[in-house]
Design a protein around this motif. Structure first.
Motif, PDB file in Angstrom:
ATOM      1  N   ILE A   7      23.213 -48.479 -69.850  1.00  0.00           N
ATOM      2  CA  ILE A   7      21.784 -48.655 -70.058  1.00  0.00           C
ATOM      3  C   ILE A   7      21.141 -47.294 -70.302  1.00  0.00           C
ATOM      4  N   LEU A   8      20.136 -47.278 -71.171  1.00  0.00           N
ATOM      5  CA  LEU A   8      19.262 -46.115 -71.302  1.00  0.00           C
ATOM      6  C   LEU A   8      18.021 -46.445 -70.485  1.00  0.00           C
ATOM      7  N   LEU A   9      17.742 -45.643 -69.475  1.00  0.00           N
ATOM      8  CA  LEU A   9      16.554 -45.848 -68.652  1.00  0.00           C
ATOM      9  C   LEU A   9      15.532 -44.781 -69.008  1.00  0.00           C
ATOM     10  N   VAL A  10      14.387 -45.238 -69.511  1.00  0.00           N
ATOM     11  CA  VAL A  10      13.294 -44.359 -69.912  1.00  0.00           C
ATOM     12  C   VAL A  10      12.340 -44.286 -68.716  1.00  0.00           C
ATOM     13  N   VAL A  11      12.324 -43.133 -68.068  1.00  0.00           N
ATOM     14  CA  VAL A  11      11.632 -42.973 -66.790  1.00  0.00           C
ATOM     15  C   VAL A  11      10.213 -42.439 -66.966  1.00  0.00           C
ATOM     16  N   ASP A  12       9.249 -43.254 -66.559  1.00  0.00           N
ATOM     17  CA  ASP A  12       7.856 -42.844 -66.359  1.00  0.00           C
ATOM     18  C   ASP A  12       7.197 -42.114 -67.531  1.00  0.00           C
ATOM     19  N   MET A  13       7.465 -42.571 -68.745  1.00  0.00           N
ATOM     20  CA  MET A  13       6.826 -41.973 -69.927  1.00  0.00           C
ATOM     21  C   MET A  13       5.426 -42.574 -70.056  1.00  0.00           C
ATOM     22  N   PHE A  36      20.479 -46.473 -79.063  1.00  0.00           N
ATOM     23  CA  PHE A  36      20.989 -47.387 -78.042  1.00  0.00           C
ATOM     24  C   PHE A  36      20.793 -48.836 -78.479  1.00  0.00           C
ATOM     25  N   LEU A  37      19.617 -49.159 -78.982  1.00  0.00           N
ATOM     26  CA  LEU A  37      19.340 -50.528 -79.438  1.00  0.00           C
ATOM     27  C   LEU A  37      20.250 -50.904 -80.609  1.00  0.00           C
ATOM     28  N   ALA A  38      20.436 -49.977 -81.551  1.00  0.00           N
ATOM     29  CA  ALA A  38      21.312 -50.238 -82.706  1.00  0.00           C
ATOM     30  C   ALA A  38      22.750 -50.486 -82.271  1.00  0.00           C
ATOM     31  N   ALA A  39      23.157 -49.859 -81.159  1.00  0.00           N
ATOM     32  CA  ALA A  39      24.512 -50.042 -80.627  1.00  0.00           C
ATOM     33  C   ALA A  39      24.616 -51.282 -79.727  1.00  0.00           C
ATOM     34  N   GLY A  40      23.516 -52.021 -79.631  1.00  0.00           N
ATOM     35  CA  GLY A  40      23.518 -53.245 -78.826  1.00  0.00           C
ATOM     36  C   GLY A  40      23.466 -52.994 -77.327  1.00  0.00           C
ATOM     37  N   LYS A  41      22.981 -51.818 -76.950  1.00  0.00           N
ATOM     38  CA  LYS A  41      22.904 -51.468 -75.531  1.00  0.00           C
ATOM     39  C   LYS A  41      21.502 -51.720 -74.980  1.00  0.00           C
ATOM     40  N   LEU A  42      21.435 -51.847 -73.664  1.00  0.00           N
ATOM     41  CA  LEU A  42      20.167 -52.099 -72.992  1.00  0.00           C
ATOM     42  C   LEU A  42      19.310 -50.839 -72.933  1.00  0.00           C
ATOM     43  N   VAL A  43      18.006 -51.039 -73.127  1.00  0.00           N
ATOM     44  CA  VAL A  43      17.020 -49.982 -72.951  1.00  0.00           C
ATOM     45  C   VAL A  43      15.928 -50.561 -72.058  1.00  0.00           C
ATOM     46  N   GLU A  44      15.681 -49.908 -70.937  1.00  0.00           N
ATOM     47  CA  GLU A  44      14.655 -50.378 -70.000  1.00  0.00           C
ATOM     48  C   GLU A  44      13.740 -49.216 -69.624  1.00  0.00           C
ATOM     49  N   PHE A  45      12.592 -49.560 -69.079  1.00  0.00           N
ATOM     50  CA  PHE A  45      11.551 -48.581 -68.754  1.00  0.00           C
ATOM     51  C   PHE A  45      11.147 -48.685 -67.295  1.00  0.00           C
ATOM     52  N   THR A  46      10.782 -47.543 -66.704  1.00  0.00           N
ATOM     53  CA  THR A  46      10.144 -47.562 -65.393  1.00  0.00           C
ATOM     54  C   THR A  46       8.713 -47.079 -65.558  1.00  0.00           C
ATOM     55  N   ARG A  47       7.875 -47.522 -64.618  1.00  0.00           N
ATOM     56  CA  ARG A  47       6.470 -47.104 -64.591  1.00  0.00           C
ATOM     57  C   ARG A  47       6.119 -46.806 -63.143  1.00  0.00           C
ATOM     58  N   PHE A  48       5.669 -45.567 -62.905  1.00  0.00           N
ATOM     59  CA  PHE A  48       5.235 -45.181 -61.576  1.00  0.00           C
ATOM     60  C   PHE A  48       3.787 -45.594 -61.386  1.00  0.00           C
ATOM     61  N   VAL A  49       3.522 -46.279 -60.283  1.00  0.00           N
ATOM     62  CA  VAL A  49       2.149 -46.666 -59.943  1.00  0.00           C
ATOM     63  C   VAL A  49       1.865 -46.158 -58.532  1.00  0.00           C
ATOM     64  N   ASN A  50       0.959 -45.202 -58.443  1.00  0.00           N
ATOM     65  CA  ASN A  50       0.563 -44.619 -57.167  1.00  0.00           C
ATOM     66  C   ASN A  50      -0.433 -45.551 -56.470  1.00  0.00           C
ATOM     67  N   THR A  51      -0.584 -45.404 -55.182  1.00  0.00           N
ATOM     68  CA  THR A  51      -1.579 -46.174 -54.428  1.00  0.00           C
ATOM     69  C   THR A  51      -2.434 -45.213 -53.611  1.00  0.00           C
ATOM     70  N   THR A  52      -3.633 -45.636 -53.293  1.00  0.00           N
ATOM     71  CA  THR A  52      -4.575 -44.754 -52.608  1.00  0.00           C
ATOM     72  C   THR A  52      -4.110 -44.347 -51.208  1.00  0.00           C
ATOM     73  N   ASN A  53      -3.231 -45.145 -50.597  1.00  0.00           N
ATOM     74  CA  ASN A  53      -2.770 -44.819 -49.242  1.00  0.00           C
ATOM     75  C   ASN A  53      -1.332 -44.283 -49.221  1.00  0.00           C
ATOM     76  N   SER A  54      -0.831 -43.830 -50.378  1.00  0.00           N
ATOM     77  CA  SER A  54       0.548 -43.345 -50.462  1.00  0.00           C
ATOM     78  C   SER A  54       0.686 -41.961 -49.823  1.00  0.00           C
ATOM     79  N   ASN A  55       1.926 -41.582 -49.552  1.00  0.00           N
ATOM     80  CA  ASN A  55       2.195 -40.215 -49.085  1.00  0.00           C
ATOM     81  C   ASN A  55       1.898 -39.186 -50.172  1.00  0.00           C
ATOM     82  N   TYR A  56       1.944 -39.600 -51.441  1.00  0.00           N
ATOM     83  CA  TYR A  56       1.572 -38.684 -52.522  1.00  0.00           C
ATOM     84  C   TYR A  56       0.122 -38.229 -52.319  1.00  0.00           C
ATOM     85  N   VAL A  57      -0.744 -39.183 -51.957  1.00  0.00           N
ATOM     86  CA  VAL A  57      -2.159 -38.884 -51.719  1.00  0.00           C
ATOM     87  C   VAL A  57      -2.321 -38.181 -50.365  1.00  0.00           C
TER      88      VAL A  57
END
Length: 177
Positions: A7-13, A36-57
């Motif tokens: 799989i090709l994983l496209v992270v947080d673009m 990857f798609l032309a070779a018949g392989k999987l391509v998936e995406f991640t999306r980071f979603v922060n929250t107001t009460n996260s440790n990031y904040v």
């Protein structure tokens, strides 16, 4: 023997991560997706979603990527999206993504996107610890923290998952074509 599932994983673009320094990787990421798609392989995406009460904040006082349009995948990649795995922390290995990996019998994850020193690093190490081979596509990753943060991530990845797991897009494209 069945072919190794990769799989090709496209992270947080996402809009909120795409500073001018990060935008340089977009053409390489698109080229990888198309190959990857032309070779018949999987391509998936991640999306980071922060929250107001996260440790990031709370702990690092970083309150970006809570709302649209910051959380949206960049326009250039919209045509390629099949599905998106939302996450609230660095790693892609949420319950949903972990199930997807198991169901699809993924044995190798190629990683591209942002941030080399956090989300790419943590996902690669989590993959490694689960017995799934991670490959970081160095010229298709970058960090908002700039070249120093990107290089630090690559240095730690070479040390923790093996220097052969860091490859350039041309090498990867040659192998999957």
């Amino acid at each position: 023997m069945a072919p190794m599932r990769e799989i090709l994983l496209v992270v947080d673009m996402q809009n909120g991560f795409m500073s001018e320094k990060c935008r340089q990787i977009i053409p390489t990421v698109i080229k990888l997706i198309e190959r990857f798609l032309a070779a018949g392989k999987l391509v998936e995406f991640t999306r980071f979603v922060n929250t107001t009460n996260s440790n990031y904040v709370k702990l690092i006082h970083w309150s970006k990527l809570i709302h649209e349009p910051e959380t949206s995948i960049i326009d250039e990649l919209q045509p390629y999206i099949n599905s998106i795995f939302d996450k609230h922390y660095y790693s892609a290995f949420t319950e949903n993504f972990s199930s997807f990996i198991l169901i699809n019998q993924i044995k190798k994850i190629y990683l591209c996107g942002v941030e080399t020193d956090s989300c790419i690093l943590k996902t690669a190490i989590d993959s490694f610890e689960r017995g799934i081979e991670p490959v970081i596509i160095e010229d298709a990753c970058f960090s908002e923290g700039g070249q120093q943060a990107h290089d630090a991530g690559i240095f730690l990845l070479k040390r923790n998952i093996g220097k052969n797991q860091i490859q350039m897009s041309d090498e990867v494209i040659e192998k999957i074509s």
